[in-house]
Design a protein around this motif. Structure first.
Motif, PDB file in Angstrom:
ATOM      1  N   PHE A 285       0.944  -1.111  -0.204  1.00  0.00           N
ATOM      2  CA  PHE A 285      -0.126  -0.237   0.538  1.00  0.00           C
ATOM      3  C   PHE A 285       0.698   1.425   0.311  1.00  0.00           C
ATOM      4  CE2 PHE A 285      -2.458   3.359   2.844  1.00  0.00           C
ATOM      5  CZ  PHE A 285      -3.508   3.758   0.893  1.00  0.00           C
ATOM      6  N   LYS A 286       2.091   1.281   0.582  1.00  0.00           N
ATOM      7  CA  LYS A 286       3.207   2.422   0.633  1.00  0.00           C
ATOM      8  C   LYS A 286       3.456   2.888  -0.937  1.00  0.00           C
ATOM      9  CE  LYS A 286       4.684   4.377   2.998  1.00  0.00           C
ATOM     10  NZ  LYS A 286       4.026   5.237   4.256  1.00  0.00           N
ATOM     11  N   VAL A 287       3.682   1.476  -1.634  1.00  0.00           N
ATOM     12  CA  VAL A 287       3.211   1.503  -3.054  1.00  0.00           C
ATOM     13  C   VAL A 287       2.500   2.725  -3.589  1.00  0.00           C
ATOM     14  CG1 VAL A 287       3.906   0.345  -5.441  1.00  0.00           C
ATOM     15  CG2 VAL A 287       5.383  -0.012  -3.464  1.00  0.00           C
ATOM     16  N   VAL A 288       1.534   2.426  -2.861  1.00  0.00           N
ATOM     17  CA  VAL A 288       0.134   3.229  -3.890  1.00  0.00           C
ATOM     18  C   VAL A 288       0.186   4.704  -3.339  1.00  0.00           C
ATOM     19  CG1 VAL A 288      -2.474   3.067  -3.770  1.00  0.00           C
ATOM     20  CG2 VAL A 288      -0.813   1.032  -4.457  1.00  0.00           C
ATOM     21  N   GLU A 289       0.628   4.927  -2.562  1.00  0.00           N
ATOM     22  CA  GLU A 289       0.378   5.311  -1.626  1.00  0.00           C
ATOM     23  C   GLU A 289       1.091   6.732  -2.653  1.00  0.00           C
ATOM     24  OE1 GLU A 289      -1.317   6.327   2.548  1.00  0.00           O
ATOM     25  OE2 GLU A 289       0.730   5.167   2.480  1.00  0.00           O
ATOM     26  N   MET A 290       2.624   5.953  -2.671  1.00  0.00           N
ATOM     27  CA  MET A 290       3.339   6.586  -3.697  1.00  0.00           C
ATOM     28  C   MET A 290       3.544   7.674  -4.290  1.00  0.00           C
ATOM     29  SD  MET A 290       7.491   5.184  -3.805  1.00  0.00           S
ATOM     30  CE  MET A 290       7.249   4.273  -5.120  1.00  0.00           C
ATOM     31  N   ILE A 291       2.689   6.707  -5.482  1.00  0.00           N
ATOM     32  CA  ILE A 291       2.407   6.444  -6.617  1.00  0.00           C
ATOM     33  C   ILE A 291       1.621   7.905  -6.997  1.00  0.00           C
ATOM     34  CG2 ILE A 291       1.265   5.899  -9.086  1.00  0.00           C
ATOM     35  CD1 ILE A 291       4.094   4.447  -8.671  1.00  0.00           C
ATOM     36  N   TYR A 327       9.611   3.233  -1.919  1.00  0.00           N
ATOM     37  CA  TYR A 327       8.834   2.061  -1.871  1.00  0.00           C
ATOM     38  C   TYR A 327       8.658   1.095  -3.411  1.00  0.00           C
ATOM     39  CZ  TYR A 327       7.936   4.353   2.313  1.00  0.00           C
ATOM     40  OH  TYR A 327       7.720   4.464   3.568  1.00  0.00           O
ATOM     41  N   GLY A 328       8.778  -0.715  -2.562  1.00  0.00           N
ATOM     42  CA  GLY A 328       8.420  -1.338  -4.376  1.00  0.00           C
ATOM     43  C   GLY A 328      10.076  -1.566  -4.620  1.00  0.00           C
ATOM     44  N   MET A 329      11.126  -1.193  -4.305  1.00  0.00           N
ATOM     45  CA  MET A 329      12.626  -1.046  -4.568  1.00  0.00           C
ATOM     46  C   MET A 329      13.449  -1.890  -4.013  1.00  0.00           C
ATOM     47  SD  MET A 329      12.186  -0.072  -8.160  1.00  0.00           S
ATOM     48  CE  MET A 329      13.966   0.116  -8.057  1.00  0.00           C
ATOM     49  N   GLY A 330      14.008  -2.683  -4.435  1.00  0.00           N
ATOM     50  CA  GLY A 330      15.321  -3.430  -2.962  1.00  0.00           C
ATOM     51  C   GLY A 330      14.339  -4.445  -2.243  1.00  0.00           C
ATOM     52  N   HIS A 331      14.892  -5.685  -2.498  1.00  0.00           N
ATOM     53  CA  HIS A 331      14.889  -6.502  -1.540  1.00  0.00           C
ATOM     54  C   HIS A 331      16.037  -6.943  -0.510  1.00  0.00           C
ATOM     55  CE1 HIS A 331      13.460 -10.393  -0.221  1.00  0.00           C
ATOM     56  NE2 HIS A 331      12.706 -10.134  -0.381  1.00  0.00           N
ATOM     57  N   GLU A 362       2.452   1.689 -18.348  1.00  0.00           N
ATOM     58  CA  GLU A 362       3.766   2.775 -18.648  1.00  0.00           C
ATOM     59  C   GLU A 362       4.551   3.747 -17.202  1.00  0.00           C
ATOM     60  OE1 GLU A 362       4.609   2.565 -21.206  1.00  0.00           O
ATOM     61  OE2 GLU A 362       2.855   0.825 -21.765  1.00  0.00           O
ATOM     62  N   LEU A 363       3.863   3.692 -16.327  1.00  0.00           N
ATOM     63  CA  LEU A 363       3.702   4.869 -14.936  1.00  0.00           C
ATOM     64  C   LEU A 363       4.965   4.033 -14.859  1.00  0.00           C
ATOM     65  CD1 LEU A 363       4.672   7.245 -13.555  1.00  0.00           C
ATOM     66  CD2 LEU A 363       2.806   6.921 -12.125  1.00  0.00           C
ATOM     67  N   TYR A 364       4.069   2.607 -13.874  1.00  0.00           N
ATOM     68  CA  TYR A 364       5.446   1.592 -13.083  1.00  0.00           C
ATOM     69  C   TYR A 364       5.957   1.668 -13.985  1.00  0.00           C
ATOM     70  CZ  TYR A 364       1.551   1.070  -9.234  1.00  0.00           C
ATOM     71  OH  TYR A 364       0.482   1.302  -8.470  1.00  0.00           O
ATOM     72  N   GLY A 384      22.599  -5.908  -6.239  1.00  0.00           N
ATOM     73  CA  GLY A 384      21.757  -4.740  -6.693  1.00  0.00           C
ATOM     74  C   GLY A 384      20.506  -4.030  -6.661  1.00  0.00           C
ATOM     75  N   VAL A 385      19.596  -4.020  -7.605  1.00  0.00           N
ATOM     76  CA  VAL A 385      18.763  -3.350  -6.887  1.00  0.00           C
ATOM     77  C   VAL A 385      17.366  -3.353  -8.144  1.00  0.00           C
ATOM     78  CG1 VAL A 385      17.042  -1.050  -6.472  1.00  0.00           C
ATOM     79  CG2 VAL A 385      19.690  -0.892  -5.431  1.00  0.00           C
ATOM     80  N   SER A 386      15.754  -4.375  -7.699  1.00  0.00           N
ATOM     81  CA  SER A 386      15.256  -4.496  -8.155  1.00  0.00           C
ATOM     82  C   SER A 386      14.068  -4.021  -7.892  1.00  0.00           C
ATOM     83  CB  SER A 386      15.435  -5.535  -9.217  1.00  0.00           C
ATOM     84  OG  SER A 386      15.487  -6.516  -8.375  1.00  0.00           O
ATOM     85  N   VAL A 387      12.934  -4.130  -7.902  1.00  0.00           N
ATOM     86  CA  VAL A 387      11.509  -3.809  -7.777  1.00  0.00           C
ATOM     87  C   VAL A 387      11.512  -5.540  -7.354  1.00  0.00           C
ATOM     88  CG1 VAL A 387      10.359  -1.985  -9.554  1.00  0.00           C
ATOM     89  CG2 VAL A 387      10.094  -4.768  -9.999  1.00  0.00           C
ATOM     90  N   ASN A 388      10.104  -5.257  -5.638  1.00  0.00           N
ATOM     91  CA  ASN A 388      10.560  -6.148  -5.592  1.00  0.00           C
ATOM     92  C   ASN A 388       8.970  -6.884  -5.530  1.00  0.00           C
ATOM     93  OD1 ASN A 388       8.998  -4.776  -3.675  1.00  0.00           O
ATOM     94  ND2 ASN A 388      10.506  -4.851  -2.415  1.00  0.00           N
ATOM     95  N   VAL A 389       7.802  -7.617  -5.173  1.00  0.00           N
ATOM     96  CA  VAL A 389       6.300  -7.897  -5.416  1.00  0.00           C
ATOM     97  C   VAL A 389       5.624  -7.046  -5.459  1.00  0.00           C
ATOM     98  CG1 VAL A 389       6.237  -9.268  -3.318  1.00  0.00           C
ATOM     99  CG2 VAL A 389       5.466  -9.913  -5.414  1.00  0.00           C
ATOM    100  N   ASP A 390       6.283  -6.566  -4.068  1.00  0.00           N
ATOM    101  CA  ASP A 390       5.054  -5.022  -3.480  1.00  0.00           C
ATOM    102  C   ASP A 390       4.495  -4.148  -4.215  1.00  0.00           C
ATOM    103  OD1 ASP A 390       4.930  -6.055  -0.773  1.00  0.00           O
ATOM    104  OD2 ASP A 390       6.941  -6.100  -0.199  1.00  0.00           O
ATOM    105  N   PHE A 391       5.615  -3.810  -5.669  1.00  0.00           N
ATOM    106  CA  PHE A 391       5.647  -2.920  -6.175  1.00  0.00           C
ATOM    107  C   PHE A 391       4.425  -2.708  -7.488  1.00  0.00           C
ATOM    108  CE2 PHE A 391       7.465  -0.486 -10.085  1.00  0.00           C
ATOM    109  CZ  PHE A 391       7.529   0.944  -9.822  1.00  0.00           C
ATOM    110  N   TYR A 392       4.379  -4.329  -7.691  1.00  0.00           N
ATOM    111  CA  TYR A 392       2.994  -4.053  -8.603  1.00  0.00           C
ATOM    112  C   TYR A 392       1.817  -4.639  -7.889  1.00  0.00           C
ATOM    113  CZ  TYR A 392       6.437  -3.186 -12.709  1.00  0.00           C
ATOM    114  OH  TYR A 392       6.726  -2.798 -14.204  1.00  0.00           O
ATOM    115  N   SER A 393       2.317  -5.201  -6.955  1.00  0.00           N
ATOM    116  CA  SER A 393       1.081  -6.115  -5.697  1.00  0.00           C
ATOM    117  C   SER A 393      -0.409  -5.123  -6.159  1.00  0.00           C
ATOM    118  CB  SER A 393       1.506  -7.214  -5.064  1.00  0.00           C
ATOM    119  OG  SER A 393       2.131  -5.926  -4.077  1.00  0.00           O
TER     120      SER A 393
END
Length: 453
Positions: A285-291, A327-331, A362-364, A384-393
């Motif tokens: 939800f923090k990802v959604v709020e950030m967006i 939020y949603g970046m890194g794990h 496209e924004l995501y 390395g840094v990558s998006v995690n599952v929370d980014f898209y969920s």
């Protein structure tokens, strides 16, 4: 002496500062005593606390000379790649029940075993008489995780063998909780939506002929309707969130509390309390709020430079909640990629098209690309840094019309399967309470009599 509310608040402010002053431990002492903060080293590798045959995470390739090379992330359940589990469903089948069977019993079911197991889950998908009215509806709360935890603990009062730790009884309790979690979650939301938000109340019974994901959408929506794609995407989300290596906070909590000899309901309540934290299951939800905050502050979300500038402000603690996080970046474990995020993204695009939200997709995607670059430039990173599952969920749940209050409960509906598997594994293999050591860095003091202080 009677204190006013203001007196108590001032006292708490004063003594919180005292706690902070006296409770602070010099960060250099962790290195001095070889203590890994968060039970992880600087490369993100966790301190080994046990053995498990339930699932495995691979984020690095181990070389013969002992070096670890970052690789594409892989997640397996009982040795089977989770991506193969998802792809193996085909077009006309849901996979939650099959994956649940695999995690609990260690192998894939055949057709008859899957049919029988699905029937068992459907038969257990009931609550005690008037439980919804007397427990869920009578104390509605915006914090649905607290509501679910209360319901789980209350279910123990309806179980004559709540403290029986025999394997067949624990399995029965786990299967019942797995079956009932969708009801506990959705009904908790309906109660909140009715009593706290003054909206209409809908209590739909689950349909024993439907899958878990279909029943969630059926119980949630006033008209009980959903598309095949919606149910399939939610089924995918449930499979991806079921289990994650055993070392995650809530699964480790499951092992710790189980090792103390506690009952299934207490163990599950403890795991729920862990999962609700924003650093664990509450992150999506923090990802959604950030967006949403980005959209308010960036007039053109297709302007790459403007989006990058916002992300840089995030990392510099100048935007959103000023925590310095994208939020949603890194794990904690994955480096090159989180396989769950990659699977999610493949389904997200189709759902975005169905829902007319291609611009958001496209924004995501743009944030995924730029976020890695910004973090690499501004942070000293060891992997390395990558998006995690929370980014898209969170994006997926919003497109499914799932209210944000239910984001973490949906996670719990899936993860209770993993918790159950870990509880059973702990009971079978270990009869020793988990008790790690802490090194004391306190300073000796002499006791001073009260009259002399």
């Amino acid at each position: 002496m009677k204190f006013t509310k203001t007196d108590i608040e001032n006292y708490e402010i004063k003594y919180a500062d005292i706690c902070r002053e006296n409770g602070n431990i010099d960060i250099d002492l962790y290195d001095k005593y070889g203590v890994q903060r968060g039970l992880r080293d600087k490369n993100g590798k966790g301190v080994v606390a046990g053995l498990t045959a339930i699932s495995e995470i691979i984020a690095f390739d181990e070389k013969p000379d002992g070096t670890r090379v970052p690789c594409e992330g892989r997640l397996s359940y009982r040795g089977i790649n989770v991506i193969d589990l998802i792809n193996g469903r085909g077009d006309n089948r849901f996979g939650f029940e099959e994956a649940t069977y695999l995690l609990l019993f260690g192998k894939l079911p055949d057709k008859e075993q899957l049919k029988e197991f699905s029937g068992i889950l459907a038969s257990l998908r009931t609550l005690p008489t008037n439980f919804n009215r007397d427990v869920i509806m009578k104390a509605s709360s915006k914090d649905l995780m607290n509501s679910i935890t209360r319901s789980v603990l209350t279910l123990a009062a309806y179980d004559d063998k709540a403290s029986d730790l025999s394997l067949n009884n624990v399995l029965h309790q786990c299967l019942r909780l797995i079956s009932c979690f969708p009801m506990l979650s959705v009904y908790a939301y309906q109660a909140y939506n009715h009593y706290e938000c003054n909206d209409s109340l809908y209590i739909h019974r689950p349909d024993p002929k439907l899958s878990t994901s279909e029943n969630i959408l059926r119980m949630l929506r006033p008209d009980k309707k959903y598309t095949a794609l919606e149910a399939k995407v939610l089924d995918t989300a449930l499979i991806l969130h079921m289990e994650h290596g055993g070392g995650n906070n809530s699964s480790f909590t499951t092992h710790v509390v189980t090792s103390a000899g506690s009952d299934t309901y207490s163990v599950t309540a403890a795991a729920l309390s862990s999962l609700k934290g924003p650093k664990h299951g509450g992150a999506n939800f923090k990802v959604v709020e950030m967006i949403e905050d980005l959209k308010k502050n960036v007039s053109d979300t297709k302007d790459t430079a403007a989006v990058r500038n916002y992300l840089e402000k995030l990392v510099d603690k100048q935007a959103f909640d000023k925590k310095g996080l994208i939020y949603g970046m890194g794990h904690a474990i994955y480096s090159v990629s989180d396989p769950r995020a990659q699977v999610f993204k493949s389904f997200v695009k189709d759902l975005a098209v169905e829902k007319g939200r291609e611009d958001d997709y496209e924004l995501y995607s743009l944030i995924e690309q730029l976020g890695k670059e910004v973090i690499a430039e501004k942070r000293k990173i060891y992997k390395g840094v990558s998006v995690n599952v929370d980014f898209y969920s969170g994006f997926v749940y919003s497109m499914l019309g799932i209210p944000h209050e239910l984001f973490t409960p949906i996670f719990a509906i899936a993860r209770v399967v993993g918790w159950s598997a870990h509880r059973i594994e702990e009971l079978i293999n270990t009869d020793k309470i988990i008790r790690p050591a802490y090194t004391s860095v306190s300073t000796p003091q002499e006791y001073v009599p009260l009259e002399e202080r």
